[in-house]
Write an enzyme that holds these catalytic residues in place. Structure first.
Site, PDB file in Angstrom:
ATOM      1  N   TYR A  17       3.745   5.377  11.689  1.00  0.00           N
ATOM      2  CA  TYR A  17       3.981   3.968  12.025  1.00  0.00           C
ATOM      3  C   TYR A  17       4.865   3.205  11.038  1.00  0.00           C
ATOM      4  O   TYR A  17       5.150   2.042  11.252  1.00  0.00           O
ATOM      5  CB  TYR A  17       2.644   3.232  12.217  1.00  0.00           C
ATOM      6  N   ARG A  19       0.864  -1.177   0.000  1.00  0.00           N
ATOM      7  CA  ARG A  19       0.000   0.000   0.000  1.00  0.00           C
ATOM      8  C   ARG A  19       0.903   1.229   0.000  1.00  0.00           C
ATOM      9  O   ARG A  19       1.431   1.610   1.038  1.00  0.00           O
ATOM     10  CB  ARG A  19      -0.875  -0.046   1.260  1.00  0.00           C
ATOM     11  N   HIS A  39      -3.823   4.296   4.449  1.00  0.00           N
ATOM     12  CA  HIS A  39      -4.977   3.387   4.463  1.00  0.00           C
ATOM     13  C   HIS A  39      -6.182   4.078   3.840  1.00  0.00           C
ATOM     14  O   HIS A  39      -6.837   3.544   2.954  1.00  0.00           O
ATOM     15  CB  HIS A  39      -5.278   2.971   5.896  1.00  0.00           C
TER      16      HIS A  39
END
Lengths: 334, 370
Positions: B278, B265, B269
């Site tokens: 993160y 990805r 998100h």
């Protein structure tokens, strides 16, 4: 007219369990798209034998023994409904429906709406519900309020053999998803079933005993309890009206309001806890619609706001004839 | 030491390297022409452009949220172009590339994220069901639909025009869901014609794949009794070859397959997410070198199948598509409030009809009375 059940011929006398079986059989015969699925419903005929003999007669393709997974049972039924089937799934016991909760409230209930009617969900989810059979925990619950609160679902409960026979067929024929609550403690009670009758509409309540002094509102297992209470009250000269709501969602408020306008007093009775239960909705709707007819506040009799108790205590938890009459006394004292 | 869930491992099916070199695989091959590969490139460029425009529209307040597919174009186009017209798709909410392959107007996808509807395409006509936002729920619907196909005799007739399969898309996070595992059980038990297509993009919002699984995801299939395959999800040729074979297996009545498309990805998100909190830039850079589009461009350019003019034309086409999409998005009409009340039931309840009428009367009182 709320009592539209005709009874020209005597019909057959059978238990509610047998009536459900006969209704399912007739639905399977009437429409090849009807399929049954659930745990142990095939060879065994279900733990309550409601589907007994159906797999033998209609085959494993139409009466499907499912893996032991409630979300899977309902979720795959969604897919079958999308494919054009009319699935009738059995949840083995009330307390086992929660693993399927997401599929029921987030998927089944919303699909027709979010697809603008392009993906209907003609599904019936049968759930044996309620207590009174001395079962271990998770086998005696009344989860109707969860489902009645959910837009997109219809929720009904039968109280006698004849309704069981007809209502299961009507629920299967309906294009909306129906939570079909079967009062398991009444499975073995017998009644007349006239297979040639014209049934009342599925979402119509029925006045099952006429009276003038107070109205008892019940559905499923509590209808008999209320009828017993009304009989006992009659011996003391009190005429209680008893309404079998039959449909928990939508509610037939017209039949209810007609009765309340006559009696002015209402007691709602269900096994489920009273807090935010159906009685609360009924009380609110009756207050809105019948305020000037009321002689007393709407009183509620139900289970306590506790987890369902161990079997040796369930007689305290479950509304019985005396608790119903106690509420009637309180209502009449206003 | 067993294979790590987050490393691509030795069993990754790859037919086109990140450098754009065709390589052989003993079990899978891509048989299409260079023109067909150029068509895949076009698909990938266009869906990436749609995705970029949607992200921009969200940043400008025109969409409530957007779920970017950036980096997953090959996984979606490869799988989407493996479908036959009779196959049926059950997506999650990021399958904009598969929607493209099913001829779902991208504007209809924007409608959902703009908040004008809850899914504005016809799922039956597109054979592409509505986006599923509760993670994993659609895998059961796919399995049930596949069970229905089997009952209808649409499987195993050796008829390429008729035999059909179902494909369900989900992510690495979804593999932890009960519904996904239950769908594996049901599909296996009934030998249902369904392909489970997992895009392992390494991240479930902020949680890395290691939080979901201690073994490579494709190996989960073993425990359920059907084959699992890991494919380079950034290699459109390999994805198409692997998916075609799995779909054919399903159509011919041999049951389910789990495909793990190993991808990344590249974006957040959703537009509400902040991946800098993160994950490390190094990781992103490493995956940038495996870009699904660049490797196809490199191959086709080297093969002489495309040239600069072709690429410029494609660029112009994608920009025009974006302009059209933007204009249509901005002029998309707000829905009538009646839409909220309609189709809640096939047969509307009296109480809901009362609510609808009362609200109509209430809103009308503002229009007349003053």
């Amino acid at each position: 007219m709320s009592q539209s059940q005709t009874s020209t011929s005597a019909g057959r006398r059978m238990t509610m369990g047998k009536a459900l079986n006969a209704g399912l059989r007739r639905a399977l015969e009437a429409d090849p798209k009807v399929v049954l699925a659930g745990e142990d419903i095939g060879k065994l005929g279900g733990v309550f034998r409601i589907t007994e003999g159906l797999q033998k007669d209609f085959g494993e393709d139409r009466v499907i023994d499912s893996p032991l997974a409630e979300s899977g049972i309902v979720g795959t039924a969604v897919g079958m409904a999308m494919r054009g089937y009319r699935p009738v799934v059995e949840i083995q016991f009330d307390g086992f429906v929660y693993p399927a909760y997401n599929q029921i409230v987030a998927q089944v209930a919303k699909m027709h709406h979010r697809s603008r009617g392009l993906v209907p969900m003609p599904m019936v989810i049968r759930i044996p519900f309620g207590g009174g059979i001395g079962a271990v925990e998770h086998h005696s619950e009344s989860p109707e309020a969860y489902f009645a609160h959910t837009a997109g679902l219809k929720v009904v409960s039968c109280s006698n053999a004849s309704d069981a026979y007809w209502m299961i067929q009507q629920a299967i024929a309906l294009d909306d998803p129906v939570i079909f609550l079967e009062p398991k403690r009444r499975y073995h009670e017998k009644g007349e079933v006239d297979e040639d009758a014209t049934p009342a509409p599925l979402h119509r309540a029925r006045v099952v005993r006429e009276g003038t002094e107070a109205t008892l509102l019940a559905y499923g297992p509590m209808v008999k309890t209320c009828l017993d209470a009304a009989e006992a009250a009659a011996e003391e000269g009190r005429a209680l009206e008893v309404i079998d709501l039959r449909s928990v969602s939508p509610l037939d408020m017209q039949t209810v309001a007609t009765s309340v306008q006559k009696t002015g007093r209402v007691v709602t009775v269900h096994e489920a806890p009273v807090n935010l239960g159906l009685g609360a909705e009924l009380a609110a709707r009756i207050t809105e619609q019948c305020f000037y007819s009321l002689e007393a506040p709407v009183l509620r009799v139900g289970g306590f706001d506790t987890p369902y108790p161990p079997a040796r205590l369930e007689d305290h938890y479950l509304p019985d004839l005396d608790r119903v009459l106690d509420a009637v006394d309180r209502s009449l004292s206003y | 030491m067993s294979e790590h869930s987050g490393s691509s491992g030795g069993e990754l099916v790859q037919l086109l390297t990140p450098q754009g070199e065709r390589i052989d695989h003993p079990d899978f091959s891509y048989s299409g022409s260079d023109d067909e590969i150029a068509a895949h490139l076009r698909d990938m460029v266009l869906v990436r452009r749609i995705d970029a425009e949607a992200t921009a529209l969200q940043r400008q307040g025109e969409l409530g949220i957007w779920t970017s597919l950036l980096g997953q174009e090959a996984a979606q186009i490869g799988a989407g172009r493996a479908l036959r017209s009779q196959d049926v798709v059950f997506p999650s909410y990021r399958e904009h590339g598969v929607a493209w392959c099913r001829d779902v107007d991208p504007l209809r996808l924007l409608g959902l994220f703009r908040g004008v509807d809850l899914g504005g395409w016809d799922p039956h006509a597109a054979k592409f069901f509505l986006y599923a936002i509760v993670i994993g729920a659609q895998t059961l619907h796919a399995t049930g639909y596949a069970m229905g196909l089997e009952k209808d005799g649409e499987v195993g007739n050796n008829d390429p025009e008729r035999d059909a399969a179902v494909i369900s898309y989900f992510g690495d996070g979804a593999t932890s869901q009960g519904d996904v595992n239950e769908s594996f059980v049901f599909a296996s038990s009934y030998n249902a014609p369904v392909v489970f297509f997992c895009q392992n993009n390494q991240w479930a919002i902020s949680e890395p794949i290691e939080r979901q699984s201690r073994i490579p995801l494709y190996r989960r299939a073993d425990g359920f009794g059907f084959p699992g395959i890991r494919v380079d999800g950034n290699d459109v040729l390999a994805v198409k070859a692997v998916t075609e074979q799995a779909l054919e297996r399903a159509r011919s009545g041999n049951g389910p397959t789990l495909i793990e498309a190993f991808t990344y990805r590249m974006g957040a998100h959703t537009t509400s997410d902040d991946p800098t909190k993160y994950r490390l830039d190094d990781e992103l850079e490493q995956w940038r070198g495996k870009d699904p589009i660049e490797r196809v461009k490199a191959y086709l350019s080297r093969a002489g199948a495309i040239d600069q003019a072709w690429l410029e034309e494609l660029q112009a086409e994608s920009d025009a598509l974006a302009v059209r999409l933007r204009e249509d998005c901005l002029t998309m009409p707000d829905p009538d409030v009646a839409a909220s009340f309609e189709n809640v039931y096939a047969e509307q309840t009296p109480y809901l009809a009362e609510q609808q009428a009362a609200y109509a009367e209430y809103t009308a009182s503002f229009e007349e009375g003053n």
